[in-house]
Design an enzyme around this catalytic site. Structure first.
Site, mmCIF file in Angstrom:
data_model
loop_
_atom_site.group_PDB
_atom_site.id
_atom_site.type_symbol
_atom_site.label_atom_id
_atom_site.label_comp_id
_atom_site.label_asym_id
_atom_site.label_seq_id
_atom_site.Cartn_x
_atom_site.Cartn_y
_atom_site.Cartn_z
ATOM 1 N N GLY A 286 46.922 31.464 38.819
ATOM 2 C CA GLY A 286 46.140 32.068 39.901
ATOM 3 C C GLY A 286 44.682 31.704 39.740
ATOM 4 O O GLY A 286 44.156 30.769 40.350
ATOM 5 N N TYR A 327 35.813 45.404 34.524
ATOM 6 C CA TYR A 327 36.058 44.816 33.197
ATOM 7 C C TYR A 327 34.775 44.460 32.473
ATOM 8 O O TYR A 327 34.813 43.722 31.493
ATOM 9 C CB TYR A 327 36.866 43.515 33.317
ATOM 10 C CG TYR A 327 37.978 43.506 34.323
ATOM 11 C CD1 TYR A 327 39.149 44.234 34.098
ATOM 12 C CD2 TYR A 327 37.885 42.754 35.485
ATOM 13 C CE1 TYR A 327 40.183 44.215 35.021
ATOM 14 C CE2 TYR A 327 38.914 42.727 36.414
ATOM 15 C CZ TYR A 327 40.055 43.465 36.170
ATOM 16 O OH TYR A 327 41.072 43.438 37.088
ATOM 17 N N CYS A 353 27.044 53.785 45.865
ATOM 18 C CA CYS A 353 26.591 54.959 45.115
ATOM 19 C C CYS A 353 27.423 55.200 43.867
ATOM 20 O O CYS A 353 28.191 56.165 43.796
ATOM 21 C CB CYS A 353 26.605 56.165 46.029
ATOM 22 S SG CYS A 353 25.411 55.962 47.338
ATOM 23 N N GLU A 354 27.329 54.323 42.929
ATOM 24 C CA GLU A 354 27.995 54.425 41.626
ATOM 25 C C GLU A 354 27.090 53.732 40.616
ATOM 26 O O GLU A 354 26.605 52.629 40.886
ATOM 27 C CB GLU A 354 29.317 53.640 41.615
ATOM 28 C CG GLU A 354 30.384 54.127 42.538
ATOM 29 C CD GLU A 354 31.251 55.218 41.937
ATOM 30 O OE1 GLU A 354 31.161 55.478 40.713
ATOM 31 O OE2 GLU A 354 32.003 55.826 42.704
#
Ligand SMILES: Cc1ncc(COP(=O)(O)O)c(C=O)c1O
Ligand SMILES: N[C@@H](CCCC[NH3+])C(=O)O
Length: 425
Positions: A286, A327, A353-354
């Site tokens: 992939g 990750y 908002c994080e």
């Protein structure tokens, strides 16, 4: 200014101080289509595929692109036209790849949680095989196939308990992972599969993880799979194909993964030495086919000096590029227009908002609001993992082919985001 070429970004280079993808200035694309914008190089995808094809010259091998890495229709078309098969993990992926022109016989179906509806549809379109991940799934698949008056072709995904030496969230072939049938139970599962009325055993499968940069985990997994094939065939169950999954890593920063052809040269030597070299082989790459073929262009909105850090706030966010948040992944960030000006160290963050909404940390950049930046190695597991968090529409995508540009996905607008919902009466 040098260097013109960027590590991990074939077909992306500076001409003078301006960033190009193939023959196209990336800034022109951003001005025409807006930001955030994913830009893909068709030549980069085909070059990545060609490395696998070279590795398998003279062998019976089928390359099944693991479309979870990037399932945009145009990208599927590029691989379908180049003769690839596809590894899918849902009914949604099945419909997408059929829409892109693949035929059922070119599709293999992986995943731990296939529903009866998905199994039925896959049988109806005549997929090449199901990579079955549990004994319980064998029973259900057999029932579904019997209902349809057919036998489902199956390959069992075995979990070889090999450490792929990668990020724990993307390791899949260890005892503690949910994937595959434990190595020690595999023979029993094959005997069960061979006895069920709705199944036809065609192969064996294993996939140990993603972003693997070393050869040794592949060799270890391969040894364990070959041991199993010997045991299973001794029990009277022929194995027509061996599928070694995907997982080859790409360059995000300073990784040095083997090239696909070099990797397969090593692996084929081992297969030959053990007498398995003439088998039908399958692989499911992939990331290594698309990851380095894409970048995401974003505009600098604000520069915000902080007490401890400086922030460079851009218009792409974790909903577009989720890998750093998920990750702590590294992606290179480069300007579309290089200039000699004072630089500063920034955390590059998005508008979501994080606190986890960061794209790059401690990057030295010479930027001003309105400048355009490219986040590199964004062809895999970015758009396909994008979300609408904070009611943000997903980005547009363009595919570059030489000097030609194709808009292959329009930007999602607010109306798109409202479309499937209903207000209460
Ligand atoms: C079953 C299966 N095959 C293939 C792949 C593709 O992996 P990669 O993108 O690392 O090549 C994955 C994802 O890890 C997978 O789960
Ligand atoms: N989403 C992961 C890869 C997952 C592979 C799927 N099993 C990444 O971005 O690295």
């Amino acid at each position: 200014m040098n260097p013109a070429r960027l590590p991990g970004a074939p077909f992306v280079q500076y001409r003078g101080d301006e960033l190009f993808v193939e023959e196209v200035p990336v800034g022109d694309l951003a001005r025409e289509h807006g930001t955030p914008l994913f830009v893909y190089s068709r030549a980069a995808m085909l070059a990545a595929l060609a490395a696998y094809q070279r590795g398998f010259t003279g062998r019976k091998a089928k390359i099944c692109y693991a479309m979870k890495a990037n399932s945009s229709l145009a990208i599927l078309q590029v691989f379908a036209r180049a003769g690839c098969g596809f590894d899918i993990v849902s009914g949604g992926e099945l419909e997408r790849v059929l829409a892109a022109g693949a035929s059922g016989g070119d599709i293999i179906f992986s995943g731990v949680g296939k529903s009866r509806r998905e199994m039925r549809r896959a049988l109806e379109v005549g997929i090449h095989c199901f990579n079955v991940e549990s004994e319980a799934e064998l029973e259900v698949l057999s029932e579904v196939a019997v209902e349809l008056g057919t036998r489902a072709p199956v390959s069992l995904r075995v979990n070889p308990d090999v450490n792929p030496l990668t990020h724990p969230y993307i390791s899949t072939g260890l005892k503690g992972n949910k994937f595959g049938i434990a190595h020690k139970n595999a023979l029993r599962a094959y005997q069960r599969a061979a006895a069920l009325p709705g199944l036809r055993v065609v192969g064996i499968d294993c996939h140990i993880g993603s972003q693997i940069t070393q050869v040794s985990p592949y060799l270890d997994a391969m040894d364990r799979v070959m041991d199993l094939v010997t045991q299973i065939e001794a029990a009277g169950i022929p194995i027509a194909h061996i599928d070694f999954g995907g997982g080859l890593g790409i360059v995000y920063n300073e990784e040095q993964p083997p090239a696909a052809d070099a990797l397969w040269q090593r692996l084929l030597q081992r297969l030959d030495a053990r007498g398995f070299g003439d088998r039908q082989l399958m692989i499911e790459p992939g990331r290594s086919l698309v990851g380095n073929a894409g970048l995401c262009v974003s505009e600098v909105l604000y520069l915000k000096p902080g007490e401890q850090k400086n922030f460079c706030i851009i218009d792409a966010a974790m909903n577009d590029l989720p890998r750093p948040a998920m990750y702590e992944a590294f992606h290179q960030i480069v300007p579309l227009q290089r200039r000699i000006a004072q630089s500063a160290v920034y955390d590059v963050v998005g508008p979501v908002c994080e606190s986890g909404d960061w794209i790059g940390r401690e990057r030295t950049l010479s930027v001003q609001p309105g400048d355009l930046l490219a986040v590199l190695s964004a062809g895999a597991y970015c758009m396909s993992m994008a979300s609408n968090y904070n009611a943000r529409g997903r980005a547009a995508e363009v595919l570059v082919d030489g000097a030609q540009v194709h808009l292959v996905r329009e930007r999602e607008d607010d109306a798109d985001l409202l479309r499937k919902e209903h207000l209460l009466p």
